[in-house]
Design a protein around this motif. Structure first.
Motif, PDB file in Angstrom:
ATOM      1  N   ASP A  75      -7.942   9.135  -0.385  1.00  0.00           N
ATOM      2  CA  ASP A  75      -7.139  10.118   0.345  1.00  0.00           C
ATOM      3  C   ASP A  75      -5.687   9.924  -0.075  1.00  0.00           C
ATOM      4  O   ASP A  75      -5.038   8.956   0.330  1.00  0.00           O
ATOM      5  N   GLN A  76      -5.179  10.811  -0.922  1.00  0.00           N
ATOM      6  CA  GLN A  76      -3.837  10.635  -1.458  1.00  0.00           C
ATOM      7  C   GLN A  76      -3.151  11.985  -1.646  1.00  0.00           C
ATOM      8  O   GLN A  76      -3.748  12.939  -2.134  1.00  0.00           O
ATOM      9  N   ARG A  77      -1.896  12.041  -1.260  1.00  0.00           N
ATOM     10  CA  ARG A  77      -1.092  13.244  -1.479  1.00  0.00           C
ATOM     11  C   ARG A  77      -0.247  13.085  -2.740  1.00  0.00           C
ATOM     12  O   ARG A  77       0.215  11.985  -3.051  1.00  0.00           O
ATOM     13  N   VAL A  78      -0.064  14.195  -3.440  1.00  0.00           N
ATOM     14  CA  VAL A  78       0.805  14.238  -4.618  1.00  0.00           C
ATOM     15  C   VAL A  78       1.788  15.380  -4.412  1.00  0.00           C
ATOM     16  O   VAL A  78       1.391  16.473  -3.975  1.00  0.00           O
ATOM     17  N   GLU A  79       3.065  15.164  -4.700  1.00  0.00           N
ATOM     18  CA  GLU A  79       4.071  16.213  -4.525  1.00  0.00           C
ATOM     19  C   GLU A  79       4.905  16.370  -5.790  1.00  0.00           C
ATOM     20  O   GLU A  79       5.404  15.380  -6.350  1.00  0.00           O
ATOM     21  N   THR A 137       0.820  -1.214   0.000  1.00  0.00           N
ATOM     22  CA  THR A 137       0.000   0.000   0.000  1.00  0.00           C
ATOM     23  C   THR A 137       0.853   1.262   0.000  1.00  0.00           C
ATOM     24  O   THR A 137       0.382   2.320  -0.376  1.00  0.00           O
ATOM     25  N   THR A 138       2.102   1.176   0.431  1.00  0.00           N
ATOM     26  CA  THR A 138       2.933   2.375   0.512  1.00  0.00           C
ATOM     27  C   THR A 138       3.961   2.456  -0.609  1.00  0.00           C
ATOM     28  O   THR A 138       4.773   3.361  -0.638  1.00  0.00           O
ATOM     29  N   ALA A 139       3.948   1.465  -1.528  1.00  0.00           N
ATOM     30  CA  ALA A 139       4.931   1.463  -2.613  1.00  0.00           C
ATOM     31  C   ALA A 139       4.753   2.690  -3.492  1.00  0.00           C
ATOM     32  O   ALA A 139       3.634   3.084  -3.824  1.00  0.00           O
ATOM     33  N   GLY A 140       5.866   3.319  -3.883  1.00  0.00           N
ATOM     34  CA  GLY A 140       5.810   4.464  -4.782  1.00  0.00           C
ATOM     35  C   GLY A 140       5.516   5.782  -4.109  1.00  0.00           C
ATOM     36  O   GLY A 140       5.293   6.780  -4.791  1.00  0.00           O
ATOM     37  N   THR A 141       5.495   5.820  -2.792  1.00  0.00           N
ATOM     38  CA  THR A 141       5.241   7.068  -2.069  1.00  0.00           C
ATOM     39  C   THR A 141       6.428   7.407  -1.182  1.00  0.00           C
ATOM     40  O   THR A 141       7.238   6.545  -0.846  1.00  0.00           O
ATOM     41  N   ASN A 142       6.519   8.693  -0.796  1.00  0.00           N
ATOM     42  CA  ASN A 142       7.614   9.119   0.063  1.00  0.00           C
ATOM     43  C   ASN A 142       7.215   9.024   1.528  1.00  0.00           C
ATOM     44  O   ASN A 142       6.171   8.449   1.867  1.00  0.00           O
ATOM     45  N   SER A 143       8.021   9.604   2.401  1.00  0.00           N
ATOM     46  CA  SER A 143       7.781   9.481   3.842  1.00  0.00           C
ATOM     47  C   SER A 143       6.496  10.162   4.286  1.00  0.00           C
ATOM     48  O   SER A 143       5.957   9.856   5.338  1.00  0.00           O
ATOM     49  N   ARG A 144       5.993  11.094   3.470  1.00  0.00           N
ATOM     50  CA  ARG A 144       4.724  11.767   3.795  1.00  0.00           C
ATOM     51  C   ARG A 144       3.541  11.056   3.154  1.00  0.00           C
ATOM     52  O   ARG A 144       2.418  11.560   3.201  1.00  0.00           O
ATOM     53  N   GLY A 145       3.803   9.909   2.548  1.00  0.00           N
ATOM     54  CA  GLY A 145       2.730   9.157   1.910  1.00  0.00           C
ATOM     55  C   GLY A 145       2.290   9.752   0.592  1.00  0.00           C
ATOM     56  O   GLY A 145       1.192   9.465   0.101  1.00  0.00           O
ATOM     57  N   ALA A 146       3.146  10.581  -0.013  1.00  0.00           N
ATOM     58  CA  ALA A 146       2.786  11.275  -1.252  1.00  0.00           C
ATOM     59  C   ALA A 146       3.451  10.631  -2.461  1.00  0.00           C
ATOM     60  O   ALA A 146       4.605  10.190  -2.396  1.00  0.00           O
ATOM     61  N   ILE A 147       2.718  10.593  -3.573  1.00  0.00           N
ATOM     62  CA  ILE A 147       3.312  10.222  -4.853  1.00  0.00           C
ATOM     63  C   ILE A 147       4.192  11.393  -5.278  1.00  0.00           C
ATOM     64  O   ILE A 147       3.733  12.529  -5.336  1.00  0.00           O
ATOM     65  N   GLU A 148       5.441  11.125  -5.609  1.00  0.00           N
ATOM     66  CA  GLU A 148       6.416  12.199  -5.826  1.00  0.00           C
ATOM     67  C   GLU A 148       6.952  12.166  -7.257  1.00  0.00           C
ATOM     68  O   GLU A 148       7.441  11.142  -7.730  1.00  0.00           O
ATOM     69  N   VAL A 149       6.830  13.319  -7.960  1.00  0.00           N
ATOM     70  CA  VAL A 149       7.361  13.460  -9.321  1.00  0.00           C
ATOM     71  C   VAL A 149       7.956  14.857  -9.454  1.00  0.00           C
ATOM     72  O   VAL A 149       7.700  15.741  -8.632  1.00  0.00           O
ATOM     73  N   ASP A 150       8.747  15.064 -10.508  1.00  0.00           N
ATOM     74  CA  ASP A 150       9.265  16.399 -10.795  1.00  0.00           C
ATOM     75  C   ASP A 150       8.168  17.251 -11.424  1.00  0.00           C
ATOM     76  O   ASP A 150       7.277  16.729 -12.111  1.00  0.00           O
ATOM     77  N   LEU A 151       8.238  18.550 -11.209  1.00  0.00           N
ATOM     78  CA  LEU A 151       7.301  19.463 -11.851  1.00  0.00           C
ATOM     79  C   LEU A 151       7.392  19.282 -13.363  1.00  0.00           C
ATOM     80  O   LEU A 151       8.476  19.252 -13.935  1.00  0.00           O
ATOM     81  N   GLY A 152       6.246  19.153 -14.002  1.00  0.00           N
ATOM     82  CA  GLY A 152       6.202  18.928 -15.439  1.00  0.00           C
ATOM     83  C   GLY A 152       5.960  17.480 -15.816  1.00  0.00           C
ATOM     84  O   GLY A 152       5.567  17.188 -16.946  1.00  0.00           O
ATOM     85  N   GLN A 153       6.192  16.559 -14.863  1.00  0.00           N
ATOM     86  CA  GLN A 153       5.984  15.143 -15.131  1.00  0.00           C
ATOM     87  C   GLN A 153       4.539  14.751 -14.806  1.00  0.00           C
ATOM     88  O   GLN A 153       3.927  15.288 -13.889  1.00  0.00           O
ATOM     89  N   PRO A 154       3.967  13.804 -15.564  1.00  0.00           N
ATOM     90  CA  PRO A 154       2.581  13.393 -15.299  1.00  0.00           C
ATOM     91  C   PRO A 154       2.478  12.564 -14.027  1.00  0.00           C
ATOM     92  O   PRO A 154       3.435  11.904 -13.618  1.00  0.00           O
ATOM     93  N   VAL A 155       1.306  12.613 -13.413  1.00  0.00           N
ATOM     94  CA  VAL A 155       1.060  11.821 -12.212  1.00  0.00           C
ATOM     95  C   VAL A 155      -0.397  11.360 -12.240  1.00  0.00           C
ATOM     96  O   VAL A 155      -1.282  12.089 -12.684  1.00  0.00           O
TER      97      VAL A 155
END
Length: 273
Positions: free
Chosen positions: A180-184, A42-60
């Motif tokens: 409930d999901q965070r994106v960064e 359930t936590t795969a692909g997320t950072n320590s804040r539980g957010a999916i993390e990508v660079d600005l400009g990248q799709p999510v």
């Protein structure tokens, strides 16, 4: 039935315990492994804040527990055109993005109050708090809110944010349809580099759009004074070719100047003479 002596009872009980305890330990270990695997999944692909993390400009893309699309965000960039001037602490900018929705519907996607920022130390601050402190309540011009976007639709938006200048990450907390999901979005090089990069890309795009390929149009023939188009006129001197047969730019002595009803220079040179 033969009764067991107290000594035999003790030995029998001990043997049962030796058999049961390893079984219990094995079950416990199995349960622990299963729980650990479930948590990791359930936590795969997320950072320590539980957010999916990508660079600005990248799709999510955010999906629900069944893998169905909730929200896809692409083309993210920062646009400071029409915004308040940047200060030493805060930069007002439009968060430009294209969204694609799934079956979930909500009042507003990319709501300004759902954004937050992370600095190099990991400290988090909410966009609403930064906006209030910097007194930046008025949005940038041409800021577009993603309100009441229908399900299974695509829309362009550009909500206005007030971003601390020391931010390394722009975060968004999505809560919709039971998800409930965070994106960064990370800002490589910091906020200043991100703003300058997107500004340069926008300027280059506008320049390319404004540059039109040269079009070749048929040149218009300008006839010198005293000539008549289509009647063998000499375009260099303005003298009809039949009056200058040797091509020296002078009227021949035997030119038919006086032929016909022309008896004045204006008639001889034509209406433009």
């Amino acid at each position: 039935m033969e009764r067991l002596s107290p000594a035999m009872k003790i030995r029998t009980t001990a043997a049962v315990l030796l058999t049961v305890v390893p079984m219990l330990a094995a079950c416990s270990a199995s349960d622990t492994t299963s729980a650990t695997s479930s948590t990791a999944a359930t936590t795969a692909g997320t950072n320590s804040r539980g957010a999916i993390e990508v660079d600005l400009g990248q799709p999510v893309t955010v999906t629900d527990s069944a893998g169905n699309l909730v929200l896809n965000v692409t083309g993210t960039r920062l646009d400071t055109s029409g915004c308040a001037p940047a200060t030493g602490e805060v930069t007002q900018a439009k968060f430009v993005a294209t969204i694609k929705t799934g079956n979930v519907e909500t009042d507003q996607w990319l709501w300004e109050s759902d954004f937050y920022y992370v600095d190099p130390t990991g400290k988090v601050v909410e966009n609403i708090d930064v906006t209030q402190k910097a007194d930046l309540w008025f949005p940038c011009t041409e800021s577009v809110l993603l309100i009441k976007t229908p399900p299974n639709s695509i829309a362009d938006g550009s909500p206005t944010l007030a971003i601390p200048n020391n931010s390394t990450t722009i975060g968004y907390h999505l809560e919709a349809g039971g998800v409930d999901q965070r994106v960064e979005w990370k800002l490589p090089g910091g906020l200043s580099a991100a703003v300058q990069s997107t500004a340069a890309e926008t300027a280059e795009s506008e320049t390319t759009t404004q540059e039109q390929p040269a079009t070749t149009t048929a040149s218009e023939t300008t006839y010198p004074t005293g000539t008549v188009p289509g009647e063998g006129a000499d375009l260099n001197s303005g003298i009809p070719s039949e009056w200058d047969r040797d091509g020296n730019g002078l009227i021949d002595t035997d030119a038919p100047v006086g032929d016909g009803d022309c008896d004045n220079p204006q008639c001889l040179l034509g209406p433009n003479g």
